[in-house]
Design an enzyme around this catalytic site. Structure first.
Site, short mmCIF file in Angstrom:
data_model
loop_
_atom_site.label_atom_id
_atom_site.label_comp_id
_atom_site.label_asym_id
_atom_site.label_seq_id
_atom_site.Cartn_x
_atom_site.Cartn_y
_atom_site.Cartn_z
N ASN A 24 -91.74 -12.65 -63.15
CA ASN A 24 -90.32 -12.30 -63.10
C ASN A 24 -89.50 -13.50 -62.67
O ASN A 24 -89.93 -14.33 -61.90
CB ASN A 24 -90.10 -11.11 -62.16
N PHE A 72 -82.62 -12.45 -57.86
CA PHE A 72 -81.87 -11.68 -56.85
C PHE A 72 -80.65 -10.97 -57.45
O PHE A 72 -79.53 -11.07 -56.94
CB PHE A 72 -81.38 -12.58 -55.70
N SER A 88 -88.61 -16.88 -52.63
CA SER A 88 -88.53 -16.54 -54.05
C SER A 88 -88.41 -17.82 -54.86
O SER A 88 -87.63 -18.70 -54.52
CB SER A 88 -87.31 -15.66 -54.31
N ASN A 105 -87.06 -18.05 -57.72
CA ASN A 105 -86.03 -17.90 -58.74
C ASN A 105 -84.61 -18.23 -58.31
O ASN A 105 -83.67 -18.03 -59.06
CB ASN A 105 -86.09 -16.48 -59.31
N THR A 106 -84.46 -18.70 -57.07
CA THR A 106 -83.15 -19.20 -56.63
C THR A 106 -83.34 -20.68 -56.33
O THR A 106 -84.11 -21.02 -55.43
CB THR A 106 -82.67 -18.45 -55.37
N LYS A 108 -90.61 -14.19 -44.84
CA LYS A 108 -91.53 -14.01 -45.97
C LYS A 108 -91.79 -15.35 -46.63
O LYS A 108 -90.85 -16.05 -47.00
CB LYS A 108 -90.93 -13.02 -46.97
N ASN A 159 -95.02 -14.01 -51.14
CA ASN A 159 -94.16 -13.76 -52.30
C ASN A 159 -94.95 -14.09 -53.58
O ASN A 159 -96.15 -14.31 -53.53
CB ASN A 159 -92.89 -14.63 -52.18
C1 LIG Z 1 -89.95 -7.84 -60.56
C2 LIG Z 1 -90.16 -8.34 -59.17
C3 LIG Z 1 -89.07 -8.57 -58.36
C4 LIG Z 1 -89.25 -9.05 -57.07
N1 LIG Z 1 -88.17 -9.25 -56.27
C5 LIG Z 1 -88.35 -9.65 -55.00
C6 LIG Z 1 -87.24 -9.81 -54.14
O1 LIG Z 1 -86.09 -9.56 -54.51
N2 LIG Z 1 -87.47 -10.24 -52.87
C7 LIG Z 1 -88.74 -10.52 -52.40
O2 LIG Z 1 -88.90 -10.88 -51.22
N3 LIG Z 1 -89.82 -10.35 -53.20
C8 LIG Z 1 -89.65 -9.93 -54.47
N4 LIG Z 1 -90.74 -9.76 -55.27
C9 LIG Z 1 -92.08 -10.11 -54.76
C10 LIG Z 1 -92.81 -8.90 -54.22
O3 LIG Z 1 -92.14 -8.36 -53.11
C11 LIG Z 1 -94.24 -9.31 -53.78
O4 LIG Z 1 -94.16 -10.22 -52.71
C12 LIG Z 1 -95.01 -9.93 -54.92
O5 LIG Z 1 -94.74 -9.30 -56.15
C13 LIG Z 1 -96.53 -9.90 -54.68
O6 LIG Z 1 -96.98 -8.57 -54.58
P1 LIG Z 1 -97.69 -7.78 -55.83
O7 LIG Z 1 -98.75 -8.69 -56.35
O8 LIG Z 1 -98.20 -6.52 -55.22
O9 LIG Z 1 -96.61 -7.55 -56.83
C14 LIG Z 1 -90.56 -9.30 -56.57
C15 LIG Z 1 -91.67 -9.04 -57.41
C16 LIG Z 1 -91.48 -8.56 -58.68
C17 LIG Z 1 -92.69 -8.29 -59.55
#
Ligand SMILES: Cc1cc2nc3c(=O)[nH]c(=O)nc-3n(C[C@H](O)[C@H](O)[C@H](O)COP(=O)(O)O)c2cc1C
Length: 368
Positions: A116, A120, A182, A184-185, A222, A251
């Site tokens: 992704n 944000f 993240s 993406n910023t 985080k 993350n």
């Molecule tokens: C589509 C998407 C959007 C995410 N947006 C955020 C976010 O806004 N803030 C954040 O701290 N982590 C974000 N994450 C990261 C998740 O909180 C998590 O740390 C990461 O996906 C690893 O966990 P997983 O393997 O169970 O998905 C996002 C993940 C995905 C897949």
């Protein structure tokens, strides 16, 4: 059943559209009293032995929804109904912003992964604070609020942006998370360097204390799985020094290791953060390293590639008091929370540990 439905319906839709559709169903179901009571009984049965306490907060269990799924705090009860013991909303930024242009979410189904670059997308701290203020909770669940930097705000002004979000959101947060990880910023992850992180975390702590006087809002940070090991240690030391309550590891990653099955190379080349199964090994490694460094002085939250009860149990043994997931929820569906809880309770029962708290970090202590 869900897997068949997933294959027939969701995989034919754009991933972000599928997310919005599923999200709408969850919210609708949570609004109908009889239905939500029935669903909660079916999908979120409680296991007494999993009761958990973290940073002074009592929870039904250790398993929560990671940030990013409910960015604007519109479905907290819906997610609690599906069995999440805590729901981390956000990332919320100081100002509202649309995020990156679409397409920005990609499913790598054979690898059980997602990429992704949402960036944000969220309604901003003012709107989300208003929503939280007017909320009447139906289910008892802990609500974490994850905050990040508004894209249009310069890196040098980042502290002010986080402070604005803190002042608006801390009153409604059971715990607060400073997201500096993240991918993406642009520039966000530079804030993980201790010389930037120290003033940022200190300012957020101060703003939370100034805004909320009736209790101490737990503060967590985080971090990214892409940090070098020495930098993980440095963040751990800083967290102890500043008296932080927790660290969330991790993350998404910008690495593309562990992707072996997704055959479409154009998907693998998409920029953004990779999550799901391929992230499992590194997230676990970072967690172990953190626990070896901080022990029980700071609460650790394990996230990244958690797919089932065994993964959650491994995170607990590696030092996590709380475990979160996101990507596997997309692949496993509404029975996921139930199955993780059931499996965790079974593992605890057959383990040498009397309580979940006794199991936290046991594997790391053994090898120390
Ligand atoms: C589509 C998407 C959007 C995410 N947006 C955020 C976010 O806004 N803030 C954040 O701290 N982590 C974000 N994450 C990261 C998740 O909180 C998590 O740390 C990461 O996906 C690893 O966990 P997983 O393997 O169970 O998905 C996002 C993940 C995905 C897949």
């Amino acid at each position: 059943m869900y897997k068949l439905f997933f294959r027939l319906v969701f995989t034919r839709m754009d991933p972000e559209q599928a997310h919005h559709l599923a999200f709408r169903w969850i919210r609708l179901a949570a609004r109908v009293p009889v239905l939500r009571t029935f669903l909660a009984a079916a999908l979120a049965p409680r296991h007494k032995e999993l009761r958990t306490e973290a940073f002074g907060l009592r929870m039904h269990g250790p398993f929560g929804l990671a940030a990013g799924f409910d960015k604007n705090a519109v479905a907290i009860d819906g997610m609690a109904m599906l069995g999440f013991d805590h729901v981390e909303i956000g990332t919320v930024t100081g100002e509202a912003q649309p995020g990156n242009p679409r397409k920005r979410l990609f499913r790598l189904v054979p690898d059980r992964a997602l990429i992704n670059r949402m960036g944000f997308n969220n309604e901003g701290s003012l709107a989300v604070a208003a929503r939280l203020a007017s909320r009447t909770p139906v289910f008892r669940t802990v609500v974490g609020v994850n905050i990040g930097k508004t894209k249009a705000v310069a890196e040098e002004e980042a502290v002010g942006d986080y402070v604005t979000s803190t002042e608006r959101l801390a009153p409604y947060a059971d715990y607060l998370v400073v997201n500096v990880s993240s991918p993406n910023t642009p520039g966000l992850r530079n804030l993980q360097a201790t010389q930037a992180l120290r003033p940022l975390l200190s300012a957020v702590r101060e703003a939370a204390d100034r805004t909320v006087r009736s209790r101490r809002v737990p503060l967590l940070v985080k971090i990214a799985p892409d940090l070098a090991d020495e930098d993980v240690d440095a963040v751990a030391d800083l967290a102890v020094e500043l008296g932080l309550d927790g660290i969330i590891a991790t993350n998404t990653t910008i690495a593309r290791e562990g992707l072996g099955l997704t055959s479409d190379p154009s998907l693998v080349k998409e920029t953004g953060g990779l999550s799901g199964a391929p992230l499992k090994a590194r997230s676990l490694e970072v967690l172990r390293r953190l626990y070896a460094r901080v022990g029980d002085r700071i609460t650790l939250v394990g996230v990244g590639g958690v797919e089932n009860a065994e993964d959650a149990w491994q995170r607990i043994l590696a030092g996590a008091t709380l475990v979160q997931g996101y990507s596997a929820f997309i692949y496993e569906g509404p029975f996921w929370g139930r199955s993780v809880h059931k499996g965790l309770a079974a593992r605890l029962r057959t383990s040498p540990y009397a309580t979940l708290a006794d199991a936290v970090g046991a594997d790391v202590r053994k090898t120390a």
